[in-house]
Each structure stands twice: as C-alpha cells, then as structure tokens.
Design an enzyme around this catalytic site. Structure first.
Site, PDB file in Angstrom:
ATOM      1  N   HIS A 180      37.173  41.221 -11.992  1.00 13.48           N
ATOM      2  CA  HIS A 180      37.409  39.906 -11.395  1.00 13.48           C
ATOM      3  C   HIS A 180      38.870  39.550 -11.626  1.00 13.48           C
ATOM      4  CE1 HIS A 180      36.401  35.840  -9.978  1.00 13.48           C
ATOM      5  NE2 HIS A 180      37.330  35.468 -10.837  1.00 13.48           N
ATOM      6  N   CYS A 181      39.596  39.324 -10.556  1.00 10.67           N
ATOM      7  CA  CYS A 181      41.026  39.025 -10.638  1.00 10.67           C
ATOM      8  C   CYS A 181      41.239  37.520 -10.523  1.00 10.67           C
ATOM      9  CB  CYS A 181      41.780  39.756  -9.524  1.00 10.67           C
ATOM     10  SG  CYS A 181      43.565  39.454  -9.558  1.00 10.67           S
ATOM     11  N   VAL A 182      41.791  36.920 -11.586  1.00 10.97           N
ATOM     12  CA  VAL A 182      42.023  35.473 -11.563  1.00 10.97           C
ATOM     13  C   VAL A 182      43.184  35.119 -10.644  1.00 10.97           C
ATOM     14  CG1 VAL A 182      41.079  35.111 -13.866  1.00 10.97           C
ATOM     15  CG2 VAL A 182      43.505  35.652 -13.618  1.00 10.97           C
ATOM     16  N   ASN A 185      41.604  34.947  -7.380  1.00 13.11           N
ATOM     17  CA  ASN A 185      40.414  34.110  -7.495  1.00 13.11           C
ATOM     18  C   ASN A 185      39.226  34.738  -6.771  1.00 13.11           C
ATOM     19  OD1 ASN A 185      39.034  31.841  -8.435  1.00 13.11           O
ATOM     20  ND2 ASN A 185      39.442  30.653  -6.583  1.00 13.11           N
TER      21      ASN A 185
END
Length: 342
Positions: A180-182, A185
């Site tokens: 999951h890439c912040v 998003n």
C-alpha cells in the site's frame, strides 16, 4: 569544521539511515525493530499516558487509514521544487543561452509523471470480490509454501487467490498485492503495478533532470566568474588557492535557494534511484514487495501439515518466467483464459 564537511556528514547520515531502513524492513526480528521496541518501552515510562494515546492515534490515522496527507505533501514538494526551478534556474539558464529543449525537459517529464500518478492513484489495483474470487483463484498456481489453497480471508470472507493479500488500510483483498503506497493513496496490485513502475521511473527522471540542469547552471556561473582558477584571502589576509569547500560556500551565499534545492533534489534522486532499482529487480524476477519480505523471514513460519516437523520449508519463486515475460506481465497481467491456453 567547514560548510562542505557538515554538508557531507548530513548527506551520509541521511543515506545511511535510509539504507538501514531498507535493509531491515523485510526482517521480522531485525536489530532496528528490536531497538525501536526497546526505545518505546523506555519512553513509555517517561511520557504521560494521555500523550502516548494521542501519539498512537495520530500515527495510526497517518499510516493505517486512507488519507490524502501524503498526496498533498507530494504535490507541495513538487510545486516548491518547480517553483524555484521556474523563477530562478530557468531564468538564469535562459540568460546564459542554454538550449531550450534542455530547459523544457523537466517540465515534459513532470507532465508524464503527473499522468502516471493520477492513473495509478485512481486505478482499481485488482480488488478481490465475491463475484471474481473464483476466477482469480485460477490465475496463479499455489506454491504450497507462501500461498496455500483453501484459505479464506476472515474479513472479506472470500477464498484468497495465490499472491493476494488483505490490505488493512483499504480493507479489501488485492490480487497480486505488492504494497500500500501512501504517496499515491492506493494499493499496488495486479492492475496498476505497471503504472506504479512508470510513476517511479518518471519521478526519478524528473528529479535527475532538475538536478542536472541546476548543476550545469552553477558550474557555468563558476566558469564565467573565473573563481575556480583564482585565489582568495583568508582570515589572516593571506592568499589561498580556491578549494571545493570555498566554492560551495560561495555558491551558497550567492544562490542560497538554488543550492538548497539542488542538495534536496540530489538526495531525492539517489533515494528514488535506489527504490527504482529495487522495483525493477522485483519486476524482472516476477516478485512483489510482499513476497520478497515474506521470503526473507520465512524461516519463522510454521510448518505445513504435509511437511515433516524437523525439515524447514524452502521457498522457491515459481512465478518467474524469464526476464522479458516477467516484465511483460507487469504491464499485461495474465487472465484465466491465458493460463488455460498454456
């Protein structure tokens, strides 16, 4: 201690910390994890309980829930860098008659990066639902070690296809889950892994182009001023040959914002370049970040019922099909029909 020495110590410290985080991120009981746990235990004896709760909630909301904060920070950093590049670097380079294509290259790369960013952040990463779970189960074979047939996600209540994982941030299972890439998003999965790779490559190229043009400008300024071949007077009034530290200090005093931006962009290029190399390695070997991390710490995993208790499980990547086919799979994920043809 001169300015150049302090700058090099700062740069090496940041790079060393980044490398340490990358090396220790895949280990379940790493030295870094143990150190952080011990430090948190010590701080818990000093920090008030109410402040601990507030901090825990803030960190949980920042890293374990979907938030646009990092997206805003991402856009703000790009705006700050290109604002400085436009108002100072571009103007000075134009006066020094730099080639127009060279000056416009960072903008062209930025446009491509923003396009990849929007597509990657808005794309469906490959959500596993009750309607498509049965078909996704047939796409990848179960290796029997890291991925086992018949497991059901307790949250989504669907059978987990091989190479999938439940994302606690998005609260859904993702097919061929990477991470999951912040910054975008969104989860990175089967449907947007290629876009994410293009996003990383274009972002690294953009930072590198800005750094190259800015460095060329500063070098040209030094050449025109003839300071590189001259001398300067020290505190005692004696002539001293020009050193690298003096050149850096001279540029920092003359163009402070440009030098600060150049240092930040160089550091960003190095960090992004390392991450791009790692992502390309995963793509060429047909691995995901989730699989790479699990394979590094698989020695602590429990045995399968069919495995002897005294024999450790050995993980082998069964999904690699050769460099070209692996890279092609990133941009064109396989479907059930394609696997049946094989």
């Amino acid at each position: 201690m001169d300015f150049l020495t302090l700058f090099l110590i700062y740069l090496c410290s940041v790079l060393a910390l980044t490398s340490l985080l990358c090396l220790c991120s895949g280990r379940k009981e790493s030295f870094l994890a143990r150190s952080v746990n011990r430090a948190s235990q010590v701080l818990s004896l000093v920090v008030p309980t109410q402040l601990q709760r507030v901090t825990h909630r803030a960190l949980h909301g920042l890293f374990h829930t979907r938030s646009c904060l990092f997206v805003v920070l991402h856009v703000a950093l790009q705006a700050a860098v290109f604002g400085e590049y436009t108002w100072e670097v571009f103007v000075y380079c134009w006066e020094l008659q730099f080639h127009l294509l060279l000056l416009l290259l960072p903008y062209l790369l930025l446009a491509g990066n923003l396009g990849c960013f929007l597509l990657c952040s808005r794309a469906n990463p490959g959500t596993v639902t009750k309607s498509n779970a049965a078909s996704l189960v047939k796409v990848y074979a179960y290796d029997g070690v890291m991925f086992q047939r018949g497991l059901v996600c307790p949250t989504c209540t669907v059978e987990k296809p091989a190479r999938s994982k439940h994302c606690s941030v998005c609260r859904t299972c993702v097919h061929r889950f990477d991470h999951h890439c912040v910054w975008v998003n969104n989860c990175i999965g089967a449907s947007n892994a290629g876009l994410f790779l293009l996003y990383l490559l274009s972002l690294t190229a953009t930072a590198g182009a800005v750094a190259a043009v800015t460095a060329a400008l500063l070098i040209q300024v030094l050449l025109l001023s003839n300071i590189m071949h001259g001398t300067y007077l020290d505190a005692q009034g004696q002539e001293q040959p020009v050193e690298v530290a003096f050149l850096v200090q001279h540029l920092f005093l003359t163009f402070p914002r440009i030098v600060f931006m150049l240092g930040f962009v160089i550091l960003l290029t190095l960090v992004l370049g390392g991450y791009c190399s790692f992502s390309l390695y995963l793509a060429l070997t047909n691995q995901t970040t989730n699989e790479w991390c699990k394979s590094r710490r698989f020695g602590g995993s429990p045995h399968l019922p069919s495995q002897p208790q005294d024999r450790p499980l050995l993980y082998k990547n069964i999904y690699s099909k050769g460099i070209w086919r692996n890279l092609k799979e990133i941009f064109n994920p396989p479907t059930v029909s394609e696997r049946k043809k094989k």
